[in-house]
Design a protein around this motif. Structure first.
Motif, PDB file in Angstrom:
ATOM      1  N   ALA A  54       0.819  -1.210   0.000  1.00  0.00           N
ATOM      2  CA  ALA A  54       0.000   0.000   0.000  1.00  0.00           C
ATOM      3  C   ALA A  54       0.850   1.256   0.000  1.00  0.00           C
ATOM      4  O   ALA A  54       1.999   1.264   0.461  1.00  0.00           O
ATOM      5  CB  ALA A  54      -0.915   0.008   1.235  1.00  0.00           C
ATOM      6  N   ALA A  55       0.243   2.325  -0.524  1.00  0.00           N
ATOM      7  CA  ALA A  55       0.769   3.673  -0.373  1.00  0.00           C
ATOM      8  C   ALA A  55      -0.100   4.376   0.666  1.00  0.00           C
ATOM      9  O   ALA A  55      -1.329   4.408   0.538  1.00  0.00           O
ATOM     10  CB  ALA A  55       0.726   4.424  -1.702  1.00  0.00           C
ATOM     11  N   ASP A 117      -3.798  12.266  -8.338  1.00  0.00           N
ATOM     12  CA  ASP A 117      -5.133  11.707  -8.129  1.00  0.00           C
ATOM     13  C   ASP A 117      -5.041  10.199  -7.909  1.00  0.00           C
ATOM     14  O   ASP A 117      -4.216   9.511  -8.522  1.00  0.00           O
ATOM     15  CB  ASP A 117      -6.021  11.964  -9.346  1.00  0.00           C
ATOM     16  N   SER A 118      -5.903   9.688  -7.030  1.00  0.00           N
ATOM     17  CA  SER A 118      -6.049   8.236  -6.803  1.00  0.00           C
ATOM     18  C   SER A 118      -4.705   7.565  -6.539  1.00  0.00           C
ATOM     19  O   SER A 118      -4.446   6.451  -7.013  1.00  0.00           O
ATOM     20  CB  SER A 118      -6.738   7.583  -8.012  1.00  0.00           C
ATOM     21  N   ALA A 119      -3.845   8.227  -5.761  1.00  0.00           N
ATOM     22  CA  ALA A 119      -2.483   7.740  -5.561  1.00  0.00           C
ATOM     23  C   ALA A 119      -2.314   6.887  -4.307  1.00  0.00           C
ATOM     24  O   ALA A 119      -1.310   6.183  -4.188  1.00  0.00           O
ATOM     25  CB  ALA A 119      -1.518   8.928  -5.495  1.00  0.00           C
ATOM     26  N   PHE A 120      -3.288   6.917  -3.378  1.00  0.00           N
ATOM     27  CA  PHE A 120      -3.065   6.306  -2.079  1.00  0.00           C
ATOM     28  C   PHE A 120      -4.153   5.304  -1.722  1.00  0.00           C
ATOM     29  O   PHE A 120      -5.321   5.470  -2.071  1.00  0.00           O
ATOM     30  CB  PHE A 120      -2.981   7.387  -0.995  1.00  0.00           C
ATOM     31  N   MET A 136     -14.056  21.040   4.965  1.00  0.00           N
ATOM     32  CA  MET A 136     -14.526  20.518   3.688  1.00  0.00           C
ATOM     33  C   MET A 136     -13.464  20.533   2.582  1.00  0.00           C
ATOM     34  O   MET A 136     -13.324  19.536   1.852  1.00  0.00           O
ATOM     35  CB  MET A 136     -15.772  21.282   3.231  1.00  0.00           C
ATOM     36  N   PRO A 137     -12.695  21.614   2.387  1.00  0.00           N
ATOM     37  CA  PRO A 137     -11.669  21.569   1.339  1.00  0.00           C
ATOM     38  C   PRO A 137     -10.645  20.462   1.561  1.00  0.00           C
ATOM     39  O   PRO A 137     -10.190  19.827   0.599  1.00  0.00           O
ATOM     40  CB  PRO A 137     -11.030  22.961   1.415  1.00  0.00           C
ATOM     41  N   ALA A 138     -10.269  20.226   2.826  1.00  0.00           N
ATOM     42  CA  ALA A 138      -9.329  19.147   3.111  1.00  0.00           C
ATOM     43  C   ALA A 138      -9.945  17.796   2.776  1.00  0.00           C
ATOM     44  O   ALA A 138      -9.293  16.921   2.185  1.00  0.00           O
ATOM     45  CB  ALA A 138      -8.902  19.194   4.575  1.00  0.00           C
ATOM     46  N   LEU A 139     -11.210  17.601   3.107  1.00  0.00           N
ATOM     47  CA  LEU A 139     -11.872  16.333   2.789  1.00  0.00           C
ATOM     48  C   LEU A 139     -11.967  16.128   1.280  1.00  0.00           C
ATOM     49  O   LEU A 139     -11.832  14.998   0.795  1.00  0.00           O
ATOM     50  CB  LEU A 139     -13.263  16.298   3.419  1.00  0.00           C
ATOM     51  N   ASP A 140     -12.186  17.201   0.541  1.00  0.00           N
ATOM     52  CA  ASP A 140     -12.196  17.083  -0.916  1.00  0.00           C
ATOM     53  C   ASP A 140     -10.846  16.587  -1.436  1.00  0.00           C
ATOM     54  O   ASP A 140     -10.788  15.752  -2.356  1.00  0.00           O
ATOM     55  CB  ASP A 140     -12.520  18.438  -1.549  1.00  0.00           C
ATOM     56  N   GLU A 141      -9.760  17.103  -0.857  1.00  0.00           N
ATOM     57  CA  GLU A 141      -8.424  16.672  -1.271  1.00  0.00           C
ATOM     58  C   GLU A 141      -8.164  15.225  -0.878  1.00  0.00           C
ATOM     59  O   GLU A 141      -7.577  14.457  -1.644  1.00  0.00           O
ATOM     60  CB  GLU A 141      -7.352  17.581  -0.656  1.00  0.00           C
ATOM     61  N   PHE A 142      -8.587  14.834   0.308  1.00  0.00           N
ATOM     62  CA  PHE A 142      -8.404  13.443   0.725  1.00  0.00           C
ATOM     63  C   PHE A 142      -9.117  12.505  -0.250  1.00  0.00           C
ATOM     64  O   PHE A 142      -8.586  11.465  -0.639  1.00  0.00           O
ATOM     65  CB  PHE A 142      -8.965  13.219   2.130  1.00  0.00           C
ATOM     66  N   ASP A 143     -10.326  12.908  -0.653  1.00  0.00           N
ATOM     67  CA  ASP A 143     -11.096  12.104  -1.599  1.00  0.00           C
ATOM     68  C   ASP A 143     -10.371  12.033  -2.946  1.00  0.00           C
ATOM     69  O   ASP A 143     -10.326  10.977  -3.589  1.00  0.00           O
ATOM     70  CB  ASP A 143     -12.476  12.721  -1.757  1.00  0.00           C
ATOM     71  N   ARG A 144      -9.784  13.147  -3.367  1.00  0.00           N
ATOM     72  CA  ARG A 144      -9.101  13.187  -4.670  1.00  0.00           C
ATOM     73  C   ARG A 144      -7.899  12.257  -4.707  1.00  0.00           C
ATOM     74  O   ARG A 144      -7.679  11.546  -5.688  1.00  0.00           O
ATOM     75  CB  ARG A 144      -8.650  14.618  -4.980  1.00  0.00           C
ATOM     76  N   VAL A 145      -7.088  12.242  -3.630  1.00  0.00           N
ATOM     77  CA  VAL A 145      -5.840  11.461  -3.669  1.00  0.00           C
ATOM     78  C   VAL A 145      -6.058   9.998  -3.315  1.00  0.00           C
ATOM     79  O   VAL A 145      -5.153   9.182  -3.516  1.00  0.00           O
ATOM     80  CB  VAL A 145      -4.761  12.075  -2.736  1.00  0.00           C
ATOM     81  N   LEU A 146      -7.233   9.638  -2.804  1.00  0.00           N
ATOM     82  CA  LEU A 146      -7.529   8.234  -2.503  1.00  0.00           C
ATOM     83  C   LEU A 146      -7.972   7.493  -3.758  1.00  0.00           C
ATOM     84  O   LEU A 146      -8.751   8.007  -4.560  1.00  0.00           O
ATOM     85  CB  LEU A 146      -8.641   8.139  -1.463  1.00  0.00           C
ATOM     86  N   ARG A 147      -7.492   6.268  -3.907  1.00  0.00           N
ATOM     87  CA  ARG A 147      -7.976   5.426  -4.995  1.00  0.00           C
ATOM     88  C   ARG A 147      -9.395   4.966  -4.658  1.00  0.00           C
ATOM     89  O   ARG A 147      -9.779   4.905  -3.473  1.00  0.00           O
ATOM     90  CB  ARG A 147      -7.067   4.218  -5.175  1.00  0.00           C
ATOM     91  N   PRO A 148     -10.221   4.617  -5.641  1.00  0.00           N
ATOM     92  CA  PRO A 148     -11.546   4.058  -5.354  1.00  0.00           C
ATOM     93  C   PRO A 148     -11.418   2.814  -4.477  1.00  0.00           C
ATOM     94  O   PRO A 148     -10.599   1.927  -4.736  1.00  0.00           O
ATOM     95  CB  PRO A 148     -12.084   3.706  -6.750  1.00  0.00           C
ATOM     96  N   GLY A 149     -12.176   2.770  -3.414  1.00  0.00           N
ATOM     97  CA  GLY A 149     -12.103   1.660  -2.474  1.00  0.00           C
ATOM     98  C   GLY A 149     -11.072   1.842  -1.388  1.00  0.00           C
ATOM     99  O   GLY A 149     -10.980   1.020  -0.466  1.00  0.00           O
ATOM    100  N   GLY A 150     -10.270   2.913  -1.464  1.00  0.00           N
ATOM    101  CA  GLY A 150      -9.281   3.182  -0.428  1.00  0.00           C
ATOM    102  C   GLY A 150      -9.933   3.663   0.853  1.00  0.00           C
ATOM    103  O   GLY A 150     -11.107   4.052   0.885  1.00  0.00           O
ATOM    104  N   SER A 151      -9.152   3.656   1.940  1.00  0.00           N
ATOM    105  CA  SER A 151      -9.685   3.983   3.266  1.00  0.00           C
ATOM    106  C   SER A 151      -9.195   5.335   3.752  1.00  0.00           C
ATOM    107  O   SER A 151      -8.044   5.714   3.516  1.00  0.00           O
ATOM    108  CB  SER A 151      -9.276   2.913   4.288  1.00  0.00           C
ATOM    109  N   ILE A 152     -10.065   6.035   4.440  1.00  0.00           N
ATOM    110  CA  ILE A 152      -9.690   7.249   5.143  1.00  0.00           C
ATOM    111  C   ILE A 152      -9.815   6.970   6.636  1.00  0.00           C
ATOM    112  O   ILE A 152     -10.785   6.359   7.077  1.00  0.00           O
ATOM    113  CB  ILE A 152     -10.566   8.440   4.707  1.00  0.00           C
ATOM    114  N   VAL A 153      -8.807   7.372   7.420  1.00  0.00           N
ATOM    115  CA  VAL A 153      -8.777   7.142   8.864  1.00  0.00           C
ATOM    116  C   VAL A 153      -8.573   8.496   9.524  1.00  0.00           C
ATOM    117  O   VAL A 153      -7.509   9.107   9.405  1.00  0.00           O
ATOM    118  CB  VAL A 153      -7.648   6.173   9.261  1.00  0.00           C
ATOM    119  N   LEU A 154      -9.604   8.992  10.208  1.00  0.00           N
ATOM    120  CA  LEU A 154      -9.583  10.340  10.777  1.00  0.00           C
ATOM    121  C   LEU A 154      -9.803  10.271  12.284  1.00  0.00           C
ATOM    122  O   LEU A 154     -10.876   9.874  12.745  1.00  0.00           O
ATOM    123  CB  LEU A 154     -10.688  11.196  10.151  1.00  0.00           C
ATOM    124  N   ALA A 155      -8.801  10.656  13.064  1.00  0.00           N
ATOM    125  CA  ALA A 155      -8.928  10.682  14.515  1.00  0.00           C
ATOM    126  C   ALA A 155      -9.535  12.002  14.956  1.00  0.00           C
ATOM    127  O   ALA A 155      -9.276  13.061  14.374  1.00  0.00           O
ATOM    128  CB  ALA A 155      -7.560  10.488  15.170  1.00  0.00           C
TER     129      ALA A 155
END
Length: 265
Positions: A54-55, A117-120, A136-155
């Motif tokens: 994984a990246a 895009d879709s790098a992680f 919201m702008p940060a979440l948009d960026e997280f969505d952009r750099v995540l590949r489809p099916g990738g996970s976001i982990v937010l504490a």
């Protein structure tokens, strides 16, 4: 095996928001008295939600404590990118990485990451969205750099996190109000994330902090309110905390904290 340098300067706490205070607590608490350390627990959750190859990106990595504490556990086929917006912090982070072969450090704005895009496979943000006026702008960026099916982990923390500190200061510091409840927190984060991600779920870090030394409590209070606490009130609070420790064997601090996990579309 390479290890990160610890550049935390003794786990000092900077009061710029609730999350910085809780980060300082987690950097210091003793696993023998407070249960599984935060960084170990958070890394466990990242492992569960990330493939073996994984990246992985941490945004707002700061001093890199998540990786300092867990570098020996890093899977061999993970490639890790760490970013922060502050150039001075990025310089310190690069010094902490100090040639770790699996880790790359980059400076980048939260709303305009210097990444493709879709790098992680996984994006991590450890108590970051809480300090943003608009997540919201940060979440948009997280969505952009995540590949489809990738996970976001937010504490994130909840409104009652470390509430005992508020109680100690109430009536003793003029104009004192409770620690700020941020725009993004455990109580509302699922609704915020559901607009952009699928399968949003919450996982809680259950352990509280059990502090054995009244001086540690006083250090945390100083980090919260600085010089606004008078010498007289500080002595009064210290005596109160010491009495609780004598009676119970420790001073308890509530942890209303945990994380959200979600999947990119």
């Amino acid at each position: 095996m390479h290890r990160f340098r610890d550049t935390t300067q003794g786990g000092s706490v900077r009061r710029t928001g609730r999350s910085q205070l809780s980060e300082g607590m987690r950097a210091q608490h003793d696993p023998l008295t407070a249960g599984l350390p935060w960084y170990g627990w958070l890394f466990d959750r990242i492992l569960v939600h990330t493939p073996d190859v994984a990246a992985v990106l941490e945004v707002g990595a700061g001093a890199g404590l998540l990786w300092t504490y867990n570098y020996d556990r890093l899977p061999m086929a993970w490639w890790v990118w760490l970013t922060d917006t502050n150039p001075d912090v990025v310089t310190e982070l690069r010094n902490a990485v100090d040639g770790a072969p699996q880790v790359t450090v980059a400076q980048g704005d939260l709303a305009d990451l210097p990444l493709g895009d879709s790098a992680f496979d996984t994006v991590v943000a450890n108590h970051l969205l809480e300090v943003l006026d608009d997540p919201m702008p940060a979440l948009d960026e997280f969505d952009r750099v995540l590949r489809p099916g990738g996970s976001i982990v937010l504490a994130a923390d909840g409104p009652t996190h470390l509430i005992e500190l508020d109680r100690l200061l109430a009536g003793r510091v003029e104009g004192w109000r409770p620690l700020d409840v941020p725009r993004f927190h455990l109580g509302n984060g699922a609704l915020v994330l559901a607009e952009r991600f699928a399968g949003v779920r919450q996982e809680r870090f259950a352990d509280g902090f059990r502090l054995l030394d009244p001086d540690t409590v006083m250090m945390l209070l100083a980090a919260v309110c600085g010089r606004r606490l008078s010498v007289e009130h500080a002595a009064e609070i210290r005596a109160e905390v010491a009495a609780v420790i004598d009676r119970d064997g420790h001073f308890h601090l509530t942890t209303d904290t945990g994380l959200f996990v979600a999947t990119a579309h």
